[in-house]
Design a protein around this motif. Structure first.
Motif, PDB file in Angstrom:
ATOM      1  N   THR A 155      -3.014  37.671 -41.844  1.00 47.62           N
ATOM      2  CA  THR A 155      -3.731  36.983 -40.767  1.00 47.62           C
ATOM      3  C   THR A 155      -5.235  37.106 -40.962  1.00 47.62           C
ATOM      4  OG1 THR A 155      -1.916  37.446 -39.249  1.00 47.62           O
ATOM      5  CG2 THR A 155      -4.009  36.821 -38.272  1.00 47.62           C
ATOM      6  N   PHE A 156      -5.701  38.274 -41.349  1.00 47.43           N
ATOM      7  CA  PHE A 156      -7.120  38.487 -41.579  1.00 47.43           C
ATOM      8  C   PHE A 156      -7.610  37.632 -42.753  1.00 47.43           C
ATOM      9  CE2 PHE A 156     -10.659  40.970 -43.440  1.00 47.43           C
ATOM     10  CZ  PHE A 156     -11.544  40.861 -42.376  1.00 47.43           C
ATOM     11  N   GLU A 157      -6.837  37.575 -43.822  1.00 47.43           N
ATOM     12  CA  GLU A 157      -7.208  36.746 -44.976  1.00 47.43           C
ATOM     13  C   GLU A 157      -7.239  35.266 -44.591  1.00 47.43           C
ATOM     14  OE1 GLU A 157      -8.233  37.528 -48.102  1.00 47.43           O
ATOM     15  OE2 GLU A 157      -8.307  39.577 -47.346  1.00 47.43           O
ATOM     16  N   LEU A 158      -6.278  34.830 -43.786  1.00 49.26           N
ATOM     17  CA  LEU A 158      -6.247  33.443 -43.335  1.00 49.26           C
ATOM     18  C   LEU A 158      -7.474  33.131 -42.480  1.00 49.26           C
ATOM     19  CD1 LEU A 158      -4.723  30.759 -43.157  1.00 49.26           C
ATOM     20  CD2 LEU A 158      -3.545  31.675 -41.146  1.00 49.26           C
ATOM     21  N   LEU A 159      -7.852  34.048 -41.607  1.00 48.10           N
ATOM     22  CA  LEU A 159      -9.035  33.864 -40.777  1.00 48.10           C
ATOM     23  C   LEU A 159     -10.292  33.761 -41.643  1.00 48.10           C
ATOM     24  CD1 LEU A 159     -10.315  33.814 -37.924  1.00 48.10           C
ATOM     25  CD2 LEU A 159     -10.462  36.304 -38.090  1.00 48.10           C
ATOM     26  N   LYS A 160     -10.399  34.605 -42.666  1.00 42.58           N
ATOM     27  CA  LYS A 160     -11.551  34.538 -43.566  1.00 42.58           C
ATOM     28  C   LYS A 160     -11.599  33.199 -44.292  1.00 42.58           C
ATOM     29  CE  LYS A 160     -11.263  38.125 -46.244  1.00 42.58           C
ATOM     30  NZ  LYS A 160     -11.455  39.309 -47.110  1.00 42.58           N
TER      31      LYS A 160
ATOM     32  N   LYS B 107     -14.892  26.223 -42.832  1.00 46.76           N
ATOM     33  CA  LYS B 107     -15.835  25.677 -41.856  1.00 46.76           C
ATOM     34  C   LYS B 107     -17.264  25.795 -42.366  1.00 46.76           C
ATOM     35  CE  LYS B 107     -12.850  24.651 -38.733  1.00 46.76           C
ATOM     36  NZ  LYS B 107     -12.536  23.264 -38.435  1.00 46.76           N
ATOM     37  N   LEU B 108     -17.610  26.933 -42.940  1.00 47.30           N
ATOM     38  CA  LEU B 108     -18.950  27.137 -43.475  1.00 47.30           C
ATOM     39  C   LEU B 108     -19.247  26.138 -44.591  1.00 47.30           C
ATOM     40  CD1 LEU B 108     -21.540  28.882 -43.564  1.00 47.30           C
ATOM     41  CD2 LEU B 108     -20.379  30.270 -45.280  1.00 47.30           C
ATOM     42  N   ILE B 109     -18.293  25.941 -45.483  1.00 50.12           N
ATOM     43  CA  ILE B 109     -18.482  24.998 -46.584  1.00 50.12           C
ATOM     44  C   ILE B 109     -18.643  23.581 -46.048  1.00 50.12           C
ATOM     45  CG2 ILE B 109     -17.276  23.906 -48.531  1.00 50.12           C
ATOM     46  CD1 ILE B 109     -16.214  26.719 -49.200  1.00 50.12           C
TER      47      ILE B 109
END
Length: 120
Positions: A22-27, A33-35
Motif C-alpha cells: 500500500t505504501f509503495e502504491l501511494l508513492k 501526479k507530480l510527473i
C-alpha cells in the motif's frame, strides 16, 4: 493443523506485506501526479518562452520602426520601453491577483486529473 501462534505470525506477515504494498502504491500514485503536473508546466513554459521570443523580436522591430519615424533610432526604444514599463505597473497593481488564481487552479486541476494514459 496450524497452531494459533503460526496463524498469528502468518497474519502479521500478510499485514506487513499489505502495508508495504500500500505504501509503495501511494508513492507511485504521488509520483504519477507530480510527473503530470511537471510535464504540463514544462509544456506551458516552453510555449511561454517561444511566445516571449516572438514578442521580443516584434518589440525590436517596432522600436526600430518608431525610431525611424521619430528621427532617431533610440527614440523608438524609449517609447517601447515606456510602454512595457506602463504595462508592468498595471500588471503589478491590478492583474497579479487575477493571474494567481488561474495558475493555482491549473496546478490543482492537473494534480487531481483522473485521466490515465494508455501505454502502447
Amino acid at each position: 493443523m496450524e497452531t494459533p501462534a503460526g496463524s498469528i505470525k502468518s497474519l502479521f506477515d500478510h499485514v506487513e506485506s499489505y502495508t508495504k504494498t500500500t505504501f509503495e502504491l501511494l508513492k507511485l500514485k504521488m509520483l504519477e501526479k507530480l510527473i503530470t503536473v511537471v510535464t504540463s508546466m514544462v509544456s506551458q513554459l516552453t510555449a511561454l518562452v517561444v511566445i516571449s521570443l516572438g514578442v521580443l523580436v516584434l518589440s525590436i522591430g517596432v522600436a526600430l520602426w518608431l525610431g525611424e519615424l521619430l528621427g532617431k533610432s533610440y527614440y523608438g526604444f524609449f517609447v517601447v520601453a515606456g510602454f512595457y514599463l506602463v504595462m508592468g505597473i498595471v500588471f503589478h497593481f491590478f492583474l497579479r491577483k487575477w493571474l494567481r488564481r488561474p495558475v493555482s487552479n491549473f496546478i490543482i486541476k492537473q494534480s487531481f486529473n483522473k485521466e490515465t494514459y494508455a501505454t502502447s
